[in-house]
Write a protein that holds these residues in place. Structure first.
Motif, PDB file in Angstrom:
ATOM      1  N   UNK A  49       0.841  -1.332  -0.032  1.00  0.00           N
ATOM      2  CA  UNK A  49      -0.218   0.410   0.356  1.00  0.00           C
ATOM      3  C   UNK A  49       1.004   1.066  -0.016  1.00  0.00           C
ATOM      4  N   UNK A  50       2.258   1.649   0.675  1.00  0.00           N
ATOM      5  CA  UNK A  50       2.651   2.147   0.081  1.00  0.00           C
ATOM      6  C   UNK A  50       3.280   2.734  -0.764  1.00  0.00           C
ATOM      7  N   UNK A  51       3.887   1.074  -1.197  1.00  0.00           N
ATOM      8  CA  UNK A  51       4.397   1.595  -2.403  1.00  0.00           C
ATOM      9  C   UNK A  51       3.797   1.686  -3.714  1.00  0.00           C
ATOM     10  N   UNK A  52       2.106   1.655  -3.465  1.00  0.00           N
ATOM     11  CA  UNK A  52       0.859   2.435  -3.842  1.00  0.00           C
ATOM     12  C   UNK A  52       0.965   4.201  -3.732  1.00  0.00           C
ATOM     13  N   UNK A  53       1.311   4.234  -3.110  1.00  0.00           N
ATOM     14  CA  UNK A  53       1.173   5.645  -2.874  1.00  0.00           C
ATOM     15  C   UNK A  53       2.865   6.263  -2.767  1.00  0.00           C
ATOM     16  N   UNK A  54       3.113   5.705  -3.362  1.00  0.00           N
ATOM     17  CA  UNK A  54       4.553   6.538  -3.214  1.00  0.00           C
ATOM     18  C   UNK A  54       4.574   6.341  -4.558  1.00  0.00           C
ATOM     19  N   UNK A  55       3.869   5.225  -5.738  1.00  0.00           N
ATOM     20  CA  UNK A  55       3.598   5.587  -7.476  1.00  0.00           C
ATOM     21  C   UNK A  55       2.950   6.867  -7.207  1.00  0.00           C
ATOM     22  N   UNK A  56       1.782   7.155  -6.808  1.00  0.00           N
ATOM     23  CA  UNK A  56       1.115   8.227  -7.103  1.00  0.00           C
ATOM     24  C   UNK A  56       1.469   9.413  -6.233  1.00  0.00           C
ATOM     25  N   UNK A  57       2.741   9.906  -5.686  1.00  0.00           N
ATOM     26  CA  UNK A  57       3.240  11.224  -5.483  1.00  0.00           C
ATOM     27  C   UNK A  57       4.808  10.645  -7.015  1.00  0.00           C
ATOM     28  N   UNK A  58       4.897   9.847  -7.374  1.00  0.00           N
ATOM     29  CA  UNK A  58       5.405   9.996  -8.430  1.00  0.00           C
ATOM     30  C   UNK A  58       4.864  10.364  -9.293  1.00  0.00           C
ATOM     31  N   UNK A  59       3.502  10.034 -10.612  1.00  0.00           N
ATOM     32  CA  UNK A  59       3.186  10.331 -10.817  1.00  0.00           C
ATOM     33  C   UNK A  59       2.474  12.342 -10.928  1.00  0.00           C
ATOM     34  N   UNK A  60       2.607  12.128  -9.691  1.00  0.00           N
ATOM     35  CA  UNK A  60       1.787  13.515  -9.618  1.00  0.00           C
ATOM     36  C   UNK A  60       2.880  14.354  -9.582  1.00  0.00           C
ATOM     37  N   UNK A  61       3.905  14.758  -9.079  1.00  0.00           N
ATOM     38  CA  UNK A  61       5.792  15.314  -9.565  1.00  0.00           C
ATOM     39  C   UNK A  61       5.604  15.133 -11.105  1.00  0.00           C
ATOM     40  N   UNK A  62       5.683  14.098 -11.956  1.00  0.00           N
ATOM     41  CA  UNK A  62       5.241  14.102 -13.452  1.00  0.00           C
ATOM     42  C   UNK A  62       4.931  14.853 -13.805  1.00  0.00           C
ATOM     43  N   UNK A  63       3.609  14.846 -14.044  1.00  0.00           N
ATOM     44  CA  UNK A  63       2.333  15.289 -14.185  1.00  0.00           C
ATOM     45  C   UNK A  63       2.659  17.056 -13.605  1.00  0.00           C
ATOM     46  N   UNK A  64       2.900  17.644 -12.966  1.00  0.00           N
ATOM     47  CA  UNK A  64       3.064  18.879 -12.111  1.00  0.00           C
ATOM     48  C   UNK A  64       4.354  19.731 -13.214  1.00  0.00           C
ATOM     49  N   UNK A  65       5.109  18.378 -13.751  1.00  0.00           N
ATOM     50  CA  UNK A  65       6.552  19.101 -14.645  1.00  0.00           C
ATOM     51  C   UNK A  65       6.474  19.323 -15.656  1.00  0.00           C
ATOM     52  N   UNK A  66       4.937  18.234 -15.899  1.00  0.00           N
ATOM     53  CA  UNK A  66       5.062  18.370 -17.763  1.00  0.00           C
ATOM     54  C   UNK A  66       3.912  19.570 -17.475  1.00  0.00           C
ATOM     55  N   UNK A  80      14.759  13.688 -12.202  1.00  0.00           N
ATOM     56  CA  UNK A  80      15.373  11.937 -11.871  1.00  0.00           C
ATOM     57  C   UNK A  80      15.699  11.996 -10.122  1.00  0.00           C
ATOM     58  N   UNK A  81      14.928  13.314  -9.123  1.00  0.00           N
ATOM     59  CA  UNK A  81      15.150  12.729  -7.914  1.00  0.00           C
ATOM     60  C   UNK A  81      13.767  11.787  -7.795  1.00  0.00           C
ATOM     61  N   UNK A  82      12.377  11.753  -8.476  1.00  0.00           N
ATOM     62  CA  UNK A  82      11.584  11.515  -7.752  1.00  0.00           C
ATOM     63  C   UNK A  82      11.303  10.024  -8.401  1.00  0.00           C
ATOM     64  N   UNK A  83      12.355   9.938  -9.412  1.00  0.00           N
ATOM     65  CA  UNK A  83      12.393   8.308 -10.255  1.00  0.00           C
ATOM     66  C   UNK A  83      12.965   7.533  -9.391  1.00  0.00           C
ATOM     67  N   UNK A  84      14.256   7.938  -8.843  1.00  0.00           N
ATOM     68  CA  UNK A  84      15.389   7.473  -7.765  1.00  0.00           C
ATOM     69  C   UNK A  84      14.034   7.894  -6.467  1.00  0.00           C
ATOM     70  N   UNK A  86      11.433   6.532  -6.225  1.00  0.00           N
ATOM     71  CA  UNK A  86      10.527   5.297  -6.296  1.00  0.00           C
ATOM     72  C   UNK A  86      10.975   3.839  -6.742  1.00  0.00           C
ATOM     73  N   UNK A  87      12.600   4.180  -7.510  1.00  0.00           N
ATOM     74  CA  UNK A  87      13.130   3.199  -7.330  1.00  0.00           C
ATOM     75  C   UNK A  87      13.283   2.273  -5.826  1.00  0.00           C
ATOM     76  N   UNK A  88      13.437   3.036  -5.272  1.00  0.00           N
ATOM     77  CA  UNK A  88      14.029   2.402  -3.840  1.00  0.00           C
ATOM     78  C   UNK A  88      12.706   1.944  -2.926  1.00  0.00           C
TER      79      UNK A  88
END
Length: 207
Positions: A49-66, A80-84, A86-88
């Motif tokens: 569940x925490x991993x799914x929350x992390x995915x949501x945050x990563x997608x929010x970063x990328x959406x805002x970046x675009x 790079x920081x967002x995906x790093x 997410x990888x952890x």
């Protein structure tokens, strides 16, 4: 996609802080999983569940970046920081899942030690990303130095664990299972060093 100027470019720092906090919570859950080895499947689901929350945050970063014209850091660094991060989180979730998939009887002592080091690194990362908006070298340099030290400690644990697994004292099937978990934990810690390297690079650019 139409670009727009955001009046809250600082939201990226808030999202990074949220991602680091979520990651620290996940590692605390993992520490509970290995330290109190009961209801393992339930505990692994909570980490998922925490991993799914992390995915949501990563997608929010990328959406805002675009959709943001002016950003507080280079776009490449934000991505790079967002995906790093997410990888952890992915590696943490993988380690938890492997305990379930491989039906591991109990964690090896070295695994518990690895998770302890990983949690200390996650705590350091959370504190640093809460202060990232300052981009202040004096504030953040102790963080990336400490992460390097923790990663070295983790490497020593990994080498000793590997030597023990291949000592010839254990069943081959058990060794294969333990090896996957141990490698996932090492990958998570290496990932936090990668996060620290990104932070260091960003801070030095703005020094």
């Amino acid at each position: 996609m139409k670009l727009k100027i955001s009046n809250r470019s600082g939201v990226f720092f808030e999202l990074f802080s949220a991602a680091a906090e979520n990651l620290r919570v996940a590692v605390e859950l993992l520490q509970d999983l290995v330290g109190n080895y009961q209801e393992v499947e339930l505990k692994a689901r909570r980490i998922q569940e925490r991993e799914h929350e992390g995915d949501t945050i990563t997608h929010e970063v990328i959406q805002r970046l675009n959709t943001t014209f002016i950003t507080p850091m280079d776009r490449e660094d934000i991505y790079t920081l967002a995906t790093a991060l997410d990888d952890v989180m992915d590696a943490v979730e993988e380690a938890a899942d492997l305990f379930v998939l491989h039906d591991i009887h109990e964690p090896r002592p070295a695994m518990i030690q690895q998770v302890d080091v990983l949690l200390r690194a996650a705590q350091q990362t959370e504190q640093a990303l809460a202060a990232l908006a300052t981009l202040d070298r004096d504030t953040l340099e102790p963080y990336w130095i400490e992460i390097n030290s923790l990663e070295n400690e983790g490497d020593r644990l990994f080498r000793r664990a590997t030597a023990d697994m291949f000592s010839g004292d254990h069943r081959a099937m058990d060794v294969l299972k333990w090896k996957e978990v141990t490698e996932a934990l090492e990958e998570a810690l290496d990932g936090l060093e990668n996060v620290a390297n990104v932070v260091e690079s960003v801070v030095l650019k703005h020094a």
